[in-house]
Each structure stands twice: as C-alpha cells, then as structure tokens.
Scaffold this motif. Structure first.
Motif, PDB file in Angstrom:
ATOM      1  N   CYS A 264       5.518   2.834   1.926  1.00  0.00           N
ATOM      2  CA  CYS A 264       4.834   1.596   1.580  1.00  0.00           C
ATOM      3  C   CYS A 264       3.583   1.431   2.429  1.00  0.00           C
ATOM      4  CB  CYS A 264       5.751   0.383   1.742  1.00  0.00           C
ATOM      5  SG  CYS A 264       6.422   0.129   3.383  1.00  0.00           S
ATOM      6  N   GLU A 265       2.767   0.487   2.026  1.00  0.00           N
ATOM      7  CA  GLU A 265       1.580   0.130   2.793  1.00  0.00           C
ATOM      8  C   GLU A 265       1.806  -1.247   3.382  1.00  0.00           C
ATOM      9  OE1 GLU A 265      -3.200  -0.710   2.334  1.00  0.00           O
ATOM     10  OE2 GLU A 265      -2.002  -0.392   0.531  1.00  0.00           O
ATOM     11  N   LEU A 266       1.648  -1.362   4.682  1.00  0.00           N
ATOM     12  CA  LEU A 266       1.703  -2.649   5.357  1.00  0.00           C
ATOM     13  C   LEU A 266       0.366  -3.337   5.114  1.00  0.00           C
ATOM     14  CD1 LEU A 266       3.306  -4.492   7.292  1.00  0.00           C
ATOM     15  CD2 LEU A 266       2.202  -3.261   9.168  1.00  0.00           C
ATOM     16  N   ILE A 267       0.397  -4.519   4.511  1.00  0.00           N
ATOM     17  CA  ILE A 267      -0.819  -5.237   4.140  1.00  0.00           C
ATOM     18  C   ILE A 267      -1.174  -6.296   5.172  1.00  0.00           C
ATOM     19  CG2 ILE A 267      -1.870  -6.745   2.402  1.00  0.00           C
ATOM     20  CD1 ILE A 267      -0.062  -5.316   0.342  1.00  0.00           C
ATOM     21  N   ASP A 268      -0.168  -7.038   5.605  1.00  0.00           N
ATOM     22  CA  ASP A 268      -0.394  -7.990   6.683  1.00  0.00           C
ATOM     23  C   ASP A 268       0.895  -8.152   7.476  1.00  0.00           C
ATOM     24  OD1 ASP A 268       1.234 -10.081   5.585  1.00  0.00           O
ATOM     25  OD2 ASP A 268      -0.460 -10.923   4.518  1.00  0.00           O
ATOM     26  N   ILE A 269       0.743  -8.740   8.671  1.00  0.00           N
ATOM     27  CA  ILE A 269       1.878  -8.851   9.581  1.00  0.00           C
ATOM     28  C   ILE A 269       1.742 -10.134  10.383  1.00  0.00           C
ATOM     29  CG2 ILE A 269       0.736  -7.486  11.382  1.00  0.00           C
ATOM     30  CD1 ILE A 269       3.524  -6.239  11.951  1.00  0.00           C
ATOM     31  N   SER A 270       2.870 -10.732  10.708  1.00  0.00           N
ATOM     32  CA  SER A 270       2.895 -11.914  11.559  1.00  0.00           C
ATOM     33  C   SER A 270       4.156 -11.850  12.410  1.00  0.00           C
ATOM     34  CB  SER A 270       2.891 -13.192  10.710  1.00  0.00           C
ATOM     35  OG  SER A 270       4.139 -13.362  10.059  1.00  0.00           O
ATOM     36  N   GLU A 271       4.313 -12.820  13.277  1.00  0.00           N
ATOM     37  CA  GLU A 271       5.489 -12.843  14.138  1.00  0.00           C
ATOM     38  C   GLU A 271       6.765 -13.013  13.326  1.00  0.00           C
ATOM     39  OE1 GLU A 271       4.900 -15.715  17.285  1.00  0.00           O
ATOM     40  OE2 GLU A 271       2.862 -14.996  17.580  1.00  0.00           O
ATOM     41  N   GLY A 272       6.679 -13.681  12.175  1.00  0.00           N
ATOM     42  CA  GLY A 272       7.864 -13.975  11.385  1.00  0.00           C
ATOM     43  C   GLY A 272       8.109 -13.093  10.181  1.00  0.00           C
TER      44      GLY A 272
ATOM     45  N   LEU B 147      -0.542  -3.289  17.495  1.00  0.00           N
ATOM     46  CA  LEU B 147      -0.569  -2.586  16.211  1.00  0.00           C
ATOM     47  C   LEU B 147      -1.900  -2.781  15.492  1.00  0.00           C
ATOM     48  CD1 LEU B 147       3.021  -3.416  14.931  1.00  0.00           C
ATOM     49  CD2 LEU B 147       2.165  -1.168  15.652  1.00  0.00           C
ATOM     50  N   VAL B 148      -2.390  -4.005  15.448  1.00  0.00           N
ATOM     51  CA  VAL B 148      -3.640  -4.303  14.743  1.00  0.00           C
ATOM     52  C   VAL B 148      -4.810  -3.620  15.437  1.00  0.00           C
ATOM     53  CG1 VAL B 148      -5.253  -6.155  14.137  1.00  0.00           C
ATOM     54  CG2 VAL B 148      -2.802  -6.450  13.706  1.00  0.00           C
ATOM     55  N   HIS B 149      -4.905  -3.732  16.768  1.00  0.00           N
ATOM     56  CA  HIS B 149      -6.028  -3.143  17.489  1.00  0.00           C
ATOM     57  C   HIS B 149      -5.935  -1.619  17.550  1.00  0.00           C
ATOM     58  CE1 HIS B 149      -6.414  -7.327  19.013  1.00  0.00           C
ATOM     59  NE2 HIS B 149      -7.628  -7.078  18.609  1.00  0.00           N
ATOM     60  N   HIS B 150      -4.735  -1.077  17.739  1.00  0.00           N
ATOM     61  CA  HIS B 150      -4.559   0.376  17.795  1.00  0.00           C
ATOM     62  C   HIS B 150      -4.933   1.010  16.450  1.00  0.00           C
ATOM     63  CE1 HIS B 150      -2.909   4.198  19.118  1.00  0.00           C
ATOM     64  NE2 HIS B 150      -2.219   4.259  17.986  1.00  0.00           N
ATOM     65  N   HIS B 151      -4.499   0.389  15.369  1.00  0.00           N
ATOM     66  CA  HIS B 151      -4.809   0.892  14.042  1.00  0.00           C
ATOM     67  C   HIS B 151      -6.306   0.813  13.776  1.00  0.00           C
ATOM     68  CE1 HIS B 151      -4.545   1.886   9.852  1.00  0.00           C
ATOM     69  NE2 HIS B 151      -5.120   0.747   9.536  1.00  0.00           N
ATOM     70  N   ALA B 152      -6.944  -0.303  14.146  1.00  0.00           N
ATOM     71  CA  ALA B 152      -8.389  -0.454  13.942  1.00  0.00           C
ATOM     72  C   ALA B 152      -9.157   0.592  14.750  1.00  0.00           C
ATOM     73  CB  ALA B 152      -8.838  -1.853  14.320  1.00  0.00           C
ATOM     74  N   ALA B 153      -8.716   0.847  15.989  1.00  0.00           N
ATOM     75  CA  ALA B 153      -9.387   1.847  16.842  1.00  0.00           C
ATOM     76  C   ALA B 153      -9.246   3.236  16.245  1.00  0.00           C
ATOM     77  CB  ALA B 153      -8.817   1.796  18.249  1.00  0.00           C
ATOM     78  N   ASN B 154      -8.073   3.565  15.729  1.00  0.00           N
ATOM     79  CA  ASN B 154      -7.845   4.889  15.122  1.00  0.00           C
ATOM     80  C   ASN B 154      -8.679   5.070  13.867  1.00  0.00           C
ATOM     81  OD1 ASN B 154      -6.106   5.740  17.098  1.00  0.00           O
ATOM     82  ND2 ASN B 154      -4.247   5.314  15.921  1.00  0.00           N
ATOM     83  N   ASN B 155      -8.857   4.014  13.082  1.00  0.00           N
ATOM     84  CA  ASN B 155      -9.666   4.104  11.860  1.00  0.00           C
ATOM     85  C   ASN B 155     -11.144   4.267  12.172  1.00  0.00           C
ATOM     86  OD1 ASN B 155      -7.610   4.069  10.047  1.00  0.00           O
ATOM     87  ND2 ASN B 155      -7.787   1.913   9.560  1.00  0.00           N
ATOM     88  N   SER B 156     -11.626   3.641  13.237  1.00  0.00           N
ATOM     89  CA  SER B 156     -13.052   3.735  13.548  1.00  0.00           C
ATOM     90  C   SER B 156     -13.388   5.017  14.297  1.00  0.00           C
ATOM     91  CB  SER B 156     -13.494   2.527  14.374  1.00  0.00           C
ATOM     92  OG  SER B 156     -12.839   2.508  15.629  1.00  0.00           O
ATOM     93  N   ALA B 157     -12.359   5.691  14.864  1.00  0.00           N
ATOM     94  CA  ALA B 157     -12.591   6.952  15.606  1.00  0.00           C
ATOM     95  C   ALA B 157     -12.811   8.121  14.654  1.00  0.00           C
ATOM     96  CB  ALA B 157     -11.417   7.230  16.540  1.00  0.00           C
ATOM     97  N   GLY B 158     -12.345   8.001  13.407  1.00  0.00           N
ATOM     98  CA  GLY B 158     -12.407   9.123  12.462  1.00  0.00           C
ATOM     99  C   GLY B 158     -13.710   9.200  11.821  1.00  0.00           C
TER     100      GLY B 158
ATOM    101  N   THR C 119      -0.025   2.935   6.321  1.00  0.00           N
ATOM    102  CA  THR C 119       1.060   3.556   5.569  1.00  0.00           C
ATOM    103  C   THR C 119       2.270   3.700   6.493  1.00  0.00           C
ATOM    104  OG1 THR C 119      -0.496   4.751   4.171  1.00  0.00           O
ATOM    105  CG2 THR C 119       1.762   5.580   4.245  1.00  0.00           C
ATOM    106  N   ILE C 120       3.396   3.178   6.046  1.00  0.00           N
ATOM    107  CA  ILE C 120       4.627   3.195   6.845  1.00  0.00           C
ATOM    108  C   ILE C 120       5.794   3.561   5.930  1.00  0.00           C
ATOM    109  CG2 ILE C 120       3.727   1.483   8.469  1.00  0.00           C
ATOM    110  CD1 ILE C 120       5.522  -0.592   7.068  1.00  0.00           C
TER     111      ILE C 120
END
Length: 102
Positions: free
Chosen positions: A28-36, A91-102, A16-17
């Motif tokens: 909004c919800e960020l669904i996917d992200i790329s360099e472009g 961003l991808v790894h930090h978010h995944a780590a935060n979700n699995s810590a809860g 959520t951003i």
C-alpha cells in the motif's frame, strides 16, 4: 456509518509500505499519518471496515489499528493507541530528505 473523530493533525507523506490484515500481507501507499491513525491506498477489496490491521512504516511498526472507513482503494486506519509525534516527525522528515537526495 460510525465515524471515529480525528484527534490529531494529519501529516502528508507518500511512502510505499506493507500492511497485514487477517494474516494476509498487502502492499500500500501511506498517504497521510497522524498520532491517531493514517490513510492508505491499496487495491479495492483488500480489507473491510472493522478489520484489524498492522503496518510497518520504514523501520517503525505503527500501533495496531482498525480499518475505520473505506472508499474504493483508499482506507482510513484508526490506531488503538497513539504514535508519538516525534516518530511522525522522523518519518515525514526522513522520507522528504530521501526523496530530495535522489
């Protein structure tokens, strides 16, 4: 309809951003992200194709971009520049780590 070709791999993320279009802030919800660019979900009618958009993803400002396409509440954003691959990894790894810590 003008299609902007994708030049980099999409990475799935659900975060959520907040964005800003025409000086109006929207959730909004960020669904996917790329360099472009990225794909977001918000409410129907939050923007129009071609609108300038800024996004803040966590503590990172995404490059300035344009709404490239809209399908109901989902929109694709094409950045003017590029987001560095290391920032996307963070961003991808930090978010995944935060979700699995809860």
């Amino acid at each position: 309809m003008h299609i902007i070709p994708r030049t980099s791999e999409r990475r799935s993320i659900h975060l959520t951003i907040h964005g800003r279009v025409k000086s109006v802030r929207f959730p909004c919800e960020l669904i996917d992200i790329s360099e472009g660019g990225c794909k977001i979900r918000s409410y129907s009618g939050f923007a129009q194709i071609g609108d300038r958009v800024t996004l803040r993803i966590g503590n990172v400002n995404a490059p300035l971009g344009n709404i490239a396409w809209i399908d109901g509440p989902i929109a694709g954003i094409a950045y003017d520049g590029q987001m560095h691959a290391a920032v996307i990894d963070y961003l991808v790894h930090h978010h995944a780590a935060n979700n699995s810590a809860g």
